[in-house]
Every structure is written in structure tokens, then in C-alpha cells.
Write a protein that holds these residues in place. Structure first.
Motif, PDB file in Angstrom:
ATOM      1  N   ALA A  54       0.980  -1.330   0.041  1.00  0.00           N
ATOM      2  CA  ALA A  54       0.098  -0.078   0.025  1.00  0.00           C
ATOM      3  C   ALA A  54       0.832   1.376   0.031  1.00  0.00           C
ATOM      4  N   VAL A  55       1.987   1.308   0.922  1.00  0.00           N
ATOM      5  CA  VAL A  55       2.723   2.272   0.714  1.00  0.00           C
ATOM      6  C   VAL A  55       3.607   2.575  -0.664  1.00  0.00           C
ATOM      7  N   ILE A  56       3.883   1.676  -1.191  1.00  0.00           N
ATOM      8  CA  ILE A  56       4.488   1.715  -2.518  1.00  0.00           C
ATOM      9  C   ILE A  56       3.498   2.398  -3.606  1.00  0.00           C
ATOM     10  N   ILE A  57       2.269   1.785  -3.624  1.00  0.00           N
ATOM     11  CA  ILE A  57       1.125   2.377  -4.396  1.00  0.00           C
ATOM     12  C   ILE A  57       1.026   3.672  -4.247  1.00  0.00           C
ATOM     13  N   LYS A  63       2.735  10.754  -6.738  1.00  0.00           N
ATOM     14  CA  LYS A  63       3.761  11.279  -7.825  1.00  0.00           C
ATOM     15  C   LYS A  63       2.789  11.591  -9.122  1.00  0.00           C
ATOM     16  N   ILE A  64       2.134  10.451  -9.561  1.00  0.00           N
ATOM     17  CA  ILE A  64       1.446  10.594 -10.843  1.00  0.00           C
ATOM     18  C   ILE A  64       0.112  11.732 -10.643  1.00  0.00           C
ATOM     19  N   GLY A  65      -0.475  11.686  -9.483  1.00  0.00           N
ATOM     20  CA  GLY A  65      -1.423  12.736  -9.188  1.00  0.00           C
ATOM     21  C   GLY A  65      -0.887  14.155  -9.136  1.00  0.00           C
ATOM     22  N   GLU A  66       0.179  14.369  -8.623  1.00  0.00           N
ATOM     23  CA  GLU A  66       0.824  15.887  -8.642  1.00  0.00           C
ATOM     24  C   GLU A  66       1.304  16.276  -9.950  1.00  0.00           C
ATOM     25  N   LYS A  67       1.804  15.224 -10.851  1.00  0.00           N
ATOM     26  CA  LYS A  67       2.145  15.785 -12.294  1.00  0.00           C
ATOM     27  C   LYS A  67       0.722  15.926 -12.959  1.00  0.00           C
ATOM     28  N   LEU A  68      -0.333  15.341 -12.854  1.00  0.00           N
ATOM     29  CA  LEU A  68      -1.513  15.485 -13.463  1.00  0.00           C
ATOM     30  C   LEU A  68      -2.084  17.042 -12.863  1.00  0.00           C
ATOM     31  N   ASN A  69      -1.929  17.251 -11.629  1.00  0.00           N
ATOM     32  CA  ASN A  69      -2.488  18.393 -11.132  1.00  0.00           C
ATOM     33  C   ASN A  69      -1.794  19.660 -11.604  1.00  0.00           C
ATOM     34  N   GLU A  70      -0.602  19.447 -11.901  1.00  0.00           N
ATOM     35  CA  GLU A  70       0.218  20.756 -12.476  1.00  0.00           C
ATOM     36  C   GLU A  70      -0.003  20.941 -13.908  1.00  0.00           C
ATOM     37  N   ASN A  71      -0.681  20.227 -14.544  1.00  0.00           N
ATOM     38  CA  ASN A  71      -1.015  20.318 -15.939  1.00  0.00           C
ATOM     39  C   ASN A  71      -2.205  21.244 -15.988  1.00  0.00           C
ATOM     40  N   GLY A 180     -16.357  11.752  -6.759  1.00  0.00           N
ATOM     41  CA  GLY A 180     -15.861  12.202  -8.086  1.00  0.00           C
ATOM     42  C   GLY A 180     -15.900  11.023  -9.097  1.00  0.00           C
ATOM     43  N   MET A 181     -15.615  11.315 -10.298  1.00  0.00           N
ATOM     44  CA  MET A 181     -15.872  10.260 -11.362  1.00  0.00           C
ATOM     45  C   MET A 181     -14.625   9.272 -11.291  1.00  0.00           C
ATOM     46  N   LEU A 182     -13.411   9.589 -11.256  1.00  0.00           N
ATOM     47  CA  LEU A 182     -12.280   8.498 -11.023  1.00  0.00           C
ATOM     48  C   LEU A 182     -12.765   7.407 -10.153  1.00  0.00           C
ATOM     49  N   PRO A 183     -12.976   7.779  -8.884  1.00  0.00           N
ATOM     50  CA  PRO A 183     -13.358   6.740  -8.007  1.00  0.00           C
ATOM     51  C   PRO A 183     -14.397   5.917  -8.283  1.00  0.00           C
ATOM     52  N   ALA A 184     -15.605   6.669  -8.849  1.00  0.00           N
ATOM     53  CA  ALA A 184     -16.627   5.824  -9.283  1.00  0.00           C
ATOM     54  C   ALA A 184     -16.449   5.010 -10.548  1.00  0.00           C
ATOM     55  N   MET A 185     -15.533   5.460 -11.278  1.00  0.00           N
ATOM     56  CA  MET A 185     -15.189   4.535 -12.564  1.00  0.00           C
ATOM     57  C   MET A 185     -14.383   3.214 -11.824  1.00  0.00           C
ATOM     58  N   VAL A 186     -13.330   3.419 -10.977  1.00  0.00           N
ATOM     59  CA  VAL A 186     -12.735   2.445 -10.359  1.00  0.00           C
ATOM     60  C   VAL A 186     -13.779   1.448  -9.577  1.00  0.00           C
ATOM     61  N   PHE A 187     -14.914   2.061  -8.810  1.00  0.00           N
ATOM     62  CA  PHE A 187     -15.796   0.970  -8.108  1.00  0.00           C
ATOM     63  C   PHE A 187     -16.442   0.310  -9.309  1.00  0.00           C
ATOM     64  N   GLY A 188     -17.216   0.854 -10.360  1.00  0.00           N
ATOM     65  CA  GLY A 188     -17.792   0.394 -11.442  1.00  0.00           C
ATOM     66  C   GLY A 188     -17.077  -0.752 -12.223  1.00  0.00           C
ATOM     67  N   PHE A 189     -16.044  -0.677 -12.589  1.00  0.00           N
ATOM     68  CA  PHE A 189     -15.074  -1.584 -13.292  1.00  0.00           C
ATOM     69  C   PHE A 189     -14.616  -2.748 -12.587  1.00  0.00           C
ATOM     70  N   VAL A 190     -14.099  -2.362 -11.379  1.00  0.00           N
ATOM     71  CA  VAL A 190     -13.707  -3.425 -10.338  1.00  0.00           C
ATOM     72  C   VAL A 190     -14.822  -4.327 -10.109  1.00  0.00           C
ATOM     73  N   ALA A 410      -6.876  11.716  -6.949  1.00  0.00           N
ATOM     74  CA  ALA A 410      -7.392  12.753  -7.990  1.00  0.00           C
ATOM     75  C   ALA A 410      -8.073  13.751  -7.349  1.00  0.00           C
ATOM     76  N   TYR A 411      -7.588  14.386  -6.046  1.00  0.00           N
ATOM     77  CA  TYR A 411      -8.380  15.327  -5.679  1.00  0.00           C
ATOM     78  C   TYR A 411      -7.787  16.646  -6.179  1.00  0.00           C
ATOM     79  N   VAL A 412      -8.195  17.149  -7.378  1.00  0.00           N
ATOM     80  CA  VAL A 412      -7.910  18.203  -8.205  1.00  0.00           C
ATOM     81  C   VAL A 412      -8.344  19.266  -7.669  1.00  0.00           C
ATOM     82  N   GLU A 413      -9.897  19.136  -7.406  1.00  0.00           N
ATOM     83  CA  GLU A 413     -10.553  20.489  -6.760  1.00  0.00           C
ATOM     84  C   GLU A 413     -10.519  20.677  -5.551  1.00  0.00           C
ATOM     85  N   GLY A 414      -9.926  19.987  -4.765  1.00  0.00           N
ATOM     86  CA  GLY A 414     -10.218  19.839  -3.385  1.00  0.00           C
ATOM     87  C   GLY A 414      -9.709  21.006  -2.602  1.00  0.00           C
TER      88      GLY A 414
END
Length: 540
Positions: A54-57, A63-71, A180-190, A410-414
Motif C-alpha cells: 500500500a505504501v508503494i502504491i 507522484k502521478i497525481g501531482e504531475k496531473l494536477n500541475e497540468n 468524483g468520477m475517477l473513484p466511481a469508475m474504479v468502483f464500477g469496473f472493479v 485525484a483530488y484536483v478540486e479539493g
């Protein structure tokens, strides 16, 4: 939903953390892995592996979230309406094929086949007897659908498949609205790819209907709490909605005690960061909801046992949902080695929110879902004959925890959405237009050029300060301004009308600089310098 950061959220996180540690440890203890080692060592090793994973993930996800939020393009991108429609449709299609495929591994129908028989009997006009109101409701659904498609167990399978897909979509919408949409998509597809959701489709049981009804109740409660963030939460018809929702929740709690778990969302309404209106409105609405829920629950007791046996009916209801259950989660882990690895993968991913709550400053919005999932897992063990004690609901609760972890990634708007209690409110900067209007309203000293006649109109004359300089050289020969020619009589009358003032020394008053108009030469004259001659007429 936007929640304030309070001590309640910290308590929920502690409960969730302890519960996850216990769940991972117990799963490792009963898993049967590494039989050459002691069970306690296996349990501790399983916990350590899940925490490290869990720590590695979390590090990678941050890191991925920070890069996306800077875009900047991603920040400015707005989700189109067609995407909100397309994603649920794709999830429904994927779930249809995935559930159908996994259900083929179970060849025979099982469960309470008496419900199917009663549904076929009811089609012939007879009135069968049902053990519970939930069985009566499920049999009614079977009877209505089979009246069109025919009497067949395959029709019952199709009904169960449709109910399961609807359940997934309802929970998808609830997660989408709240976190949000991303967690909802994770729930739906999993959940669409979880085999257990397809294995139980050939089971004839009223739980198939309760699963979907419980998901519908969760969605309604989330929408109800979300309404307090808008003007609609203060309208009169929202009180009607409170009464109807309370009645439905009372009915659901009577059918299955696990339906009381969504109440945690009602409690979270008191921690909303931006309630529209007053907290008093929330109080009144939830009191109406509580009273109508109690009335509906008592009404169901009267409907089933009659007015004279309400205490006995309630006694039987309590014993239905009392007692320790054998967890189907642990049974699943014991029966198959692939199921054991699948269980540890689910638990490792579900442990992510426990770490992100420490590293992320703003994860308060997942708090209701954390306690919702933890309570759903707990009641599966301690509430007797409840639908929560099934692989479907337990895995759904763990998948919700996984989606909460992705919500923190994915907390961009937070940062702007959540208001903390201890932070002072920042001063809002006014828009340029508002600043200009404010400057226009400020009182300013306005000067009128010499000799200018002020018009009468809608202007604010009280703010205008006329500065006529009557001591100019051109005014010396005129004396008193009048209409007509100056005569000796008018000059004498004007001189007699002036009272003689005693000669007293008065302190010299400095005239404003604007009133001292220097003598202008011909070269310095402007449009407001008028040459006055004796006999001129003036209209002031």
C-alpha cells in the motif's frame, strides 16, 4: 460532498485503521498459506506485505497525481455531458458480459426455490404464504416479469442479472456524486470483473432484491445530504422529501437491519463545509425523516403481526438479526488458493486510504464512505440473517474503500472545496467592475468652472460645490446682478437695503485656493471667461 476537517474524521480514520489491520490479520490467520510456519507469523507477515504494498502504491499514485494536477489543460478541462452518460453505459455492458460469463461456472440453481414456486402459483390466481415481507416483494417481481417472459428459472436468472447490474450502477452514481468520477469508475469496473458478483446469480433468494434496494437507499441518502449544499435544501418540498425518504428507510430497516448503515451519511450532513442556509433547516428536515422512519417501521410491524401483537412481532424481528455469523469472506479464503490471493489483493488496495489520510491534508470527503464500508463489514459478522453477510456486499464494501484511495489521488478540486475550522477566512478580492462602482460612489469634491450656470436636473446638486468668483475686475461696474439696465434708482435702493455692519476686526479667513482666480490676460482666456459690460442681462 465537502466536509469540514473535524475530530470526528480522525476518529473514523482510527476505527477504519484498526478494522483493516484486524481484517488482514484474520485473513492471513485462516488462509492456510505457509503451513510450515505458525499462523500468527503468517498473519503478521501478511499484514506487513499489505502495508508495504500500500505504501508503494501511495508513493506512485501521489507522484502521478501531482504531475496531473500541475497540468493546466487538465485543470481547465470540463467533463462533457456525453461522458457522464457514456461511462455508466460502458460499465453496464461490461458487467453484463462479465457476470454472464462467471455465472456459467455455476450450473445448478440454488437458494430458496420455494419463492419461485410461490410466484408461479400466484400467477394462477392463488394466494401463497410467505415467510417475510422481503420474500413477498421478490416473488411479486418474479411473478410480474414471468407473466411476460414465461415460467422458467432462466427468467429468474435474467431478473437477478438485471438487479445486479442496477445495483452496481446505483452505487456508481452515489460514489460519483459524492467523491468524483475517477473513484466511481474504479468502483464500477472493479465490481464488474469480480467473479463473486456472477456466481450468486443462480441463487433464488429475496436478497437479490434487497441488494438493489439497499444500493437505491444509499443513493437517495447521498442525494438528500447533497441537497443541503444548495438552495433546494431550504424549500418546503424538501421537508416532504424528508418524510418520504424516512418512510422508505424505515421500511428497508424492517426488511433488513443492514439498511441502517446509510444513516452515517445523514450524520455527515452536520459537517458539511458549505451548508446553504441555516443549520436549523438541516435539524428540522432530519427530525421529520426520523419520525417518519419510526412510523414506517411500526407500521410494518402492525402490517405483519396485527395491532395486538406488535411487541411479539418486534421480538421476532430482533432475533432474526441477532447472532454471530460465519463470514463468507473467510469461507471464500479457505476454499481456494486463488481466492486467497484475490482477497489479499483487495485488502492491500483497501488499505491505501489509511496511509493517504496521513499524507494528504484534504481527504475528509471520503470519511462517510469509510465508516459506511467498515460498518457494512462489521454487521456482516454480528447481525444474523442480514444481506450484508454475503460475498457481494462484503466485496462491494472493500471496493468502495479502494475507490476512496483513488479519490485522494485525484483530488484536483479539493483545496478550494473544503473549509477547515481553524483556518481564518481569506478576504475575497473584489472584481474590477465592483471596484469601479465603489470608487464612483465615494464622495468627491467637484468644482465648477468660474461663471458656469448649474443646470437643474437629476444630478446630485448637493454634492456639487459651485465656486463663482464675483470679485473679478469685470464685475466692479455692475454691482448687483439684475434683469434690465442699471439705473441710479436701483443702485440707491440696493445701497439702502444693505445693513451697516459694525466695524469689528474679524479674523482673516483663508479662501480656498480654487476661489482665488488670478487675473487672466487675453492670451489666457478660455471658453468660460465672459467679458461683462454695464447693462448686460443675466439669467441665473
Amino acid at each position: 460532498m465537502k466536509l469540514r476537517k473535524t475530530w470526528i474524521g480522525i476518529c473514523v480514520w482510527v476505527i477504519y485503521l484498526v478494522g483493516m489491520i484486524f481484517a488482514i490479520g484474520v485473513t492471513g490467520f485462516v488462509s492456510g498459506l505457509f503451513l510450515s510456519y505458525d499462523r500468527y507469523i503468517v498473519a503478521g507477515g501478511s499484514l506487513a506485505i499489505c502495508v508495504v504494498a500500500a505504501v508503494i502504491i501511495c508513493l506512485i499514485g501521489n507522484k502521478i497525481g501531482e504531475k496531473l494536477n500541475e497540468n493546466e489543460k487538465i485543470k481547465e478541462w470540463k467533463k462533457p455531458v456525453w461522458l457522464e452518460i457514456l461511462v455508466p453505459v460502458i460499465i453496464a455492458v461490461v458487467a453484463f458480459f462479465a457476470f454472464s460469463h462467471s455465472s456459467l461456472l455455476v450450473s445448478e440453481f440454488s437458494g430458496n426455490l420455494t419463492i419461485y414456486d410461490n410466484a408461479t402459483v400466484a400467477m394462477s390466481g392463488e394466494t401463497p404464504q410467505y415467510a417475510t415481507a422481503a420474500e413477498a416483494g421478490y416473488a411479486s417481481v418474479l411473478r410480474v416479469i414471468m407473466s411476460f417472459l414465461g415460467n422458467s428459472l432462466n427468467v429468474a436468472f435474467s431478473i437477478n442479472l438485471a438487479l445486479r447490474i442496477i445495483m452496481v450502477l446505483l452505487l456508481y452514481i452515489a460514489v460519483r456524486i459524492s467523491i468524483g468520477m475517477l473513484p466511481a469508475m474504479v468502483f464500477g469496473f472493479v465490481t464488474a470483473f469480480v467473479p463473486s458478483f456472477g456466481y450468486s446469480l443462480r441463487t433464488i433468494d429475496s436478497a437479490q432484491l434487497i441488494f438493489t434496494a439497499l444500493a437505491f437507499e444509499t443513493l437517495l441518502v447521498v442525494l438528500y445530504v447533497k441537497g443541503f449544499e444548495h438552495r433546494v435544501g431550504t424549500r418546503w418540498f424538501y421537508k416532504v422529501f424528508s418524510i418520504l425518504l424516512g418512510g422508505f428507510m424505515g421500511l428497508m430497516i424492517y426488511l433488513d437491519a443492514a439498511a441502517a448503515v446509510p444513516v452515517v451519511f445523514l450524520l455527515s450532513a452536520w459537517a458539511l463545509a458549505d451548508i446553504y442556509g441555516e443549520t436549523f433547516d438541516v435539524c428540522i428536515n432530519e427530525i421529520l425523516l426520523l419520525l417518519s422512519g419510526v412510523a414506517a417501521f411500526i407500521g410494518m410491524l402492525i402490517w405483519e403481526g396485527g395491532t395486538g401483537s406488535v411487541p411479539d412481532t418486534y421480538y421476532r424481528w430482533t432475533w432474526r438479526f441477532y447472532g454471530y455469523n460465519n463470514s463468507p469472506w473467510l469461507i471464500m479464503v479457505k476454499n481456494s488458493l486463488p481466492n486467497t490471493y484475490f482477497a489479499f489483493a483487495i485488502l492491500g488496495l483497501a488499505f491505501i486510504p489509511a496511509i493517504l489520510y496521513l499524507t494528504k491534508e484534504r481527504c475528509e470527503k471520503i470519511t462517510p464512505w469509510l465508516i459506511y464500508s467498515v460498518l457494512m463489514i462489521l454487521v456482516s459478522v454480528f447481525l444474523g440473517e442480514t444481506v450484508a453477510n454475503s460475498e457481494v456486499m462484503i466485496i462491494a464494501a472493500f471496493v468502495i474503500l479502494i475507490s476512496c484511495g483513488f479519490a485522494c489521488f485525484a483530488y484536483v478540486e479539493g483545496a478550494d472545496d473544503i473549509i477547515e475550522i481553524d483556518e481564518p477566512e481569506e478576504e475575497k478580492t473584489e472584481e474590477p467592475e465592483q471596484e469601479e462602482k465603489k470608487e464612483e460612489k465615494e464622495e468627491k469634491l467637484r468644482f465648477v468652472p468660474e461663471g458656469m450656470v448649474l443646470p437643474l436636473g437629476d444630478e446630485d446638486e448637493e454634492d456639487l460645490v459651485p465656486n463663482f468668483n464675483m470679485n473679478r475686475p469685470e464685475m466692479a461696474d455692475i454691482g448687483v446682478l439684475s434683469v434690465g439696465k442699471k439705473t441710479a434708482d436701483t443702485v440707491a435702493e440696493a445701497a439702502a437695503a444693505e445693513p451697516s455692519e459694525p466695524e469689528t476686526e474679524e479674523p482673516e479667513t483663508k479662501e480656498p485656493v480654487e476661489d482665488k482666480a488670478p487675473e487672466k490676460t487675453n492670451e489666457e482666456k478660455d471658453d468660460f471667461d465672459i467679458t461683462l459690460k454695464p447693462g448686460d442681462d443675466f439669467d441665473i
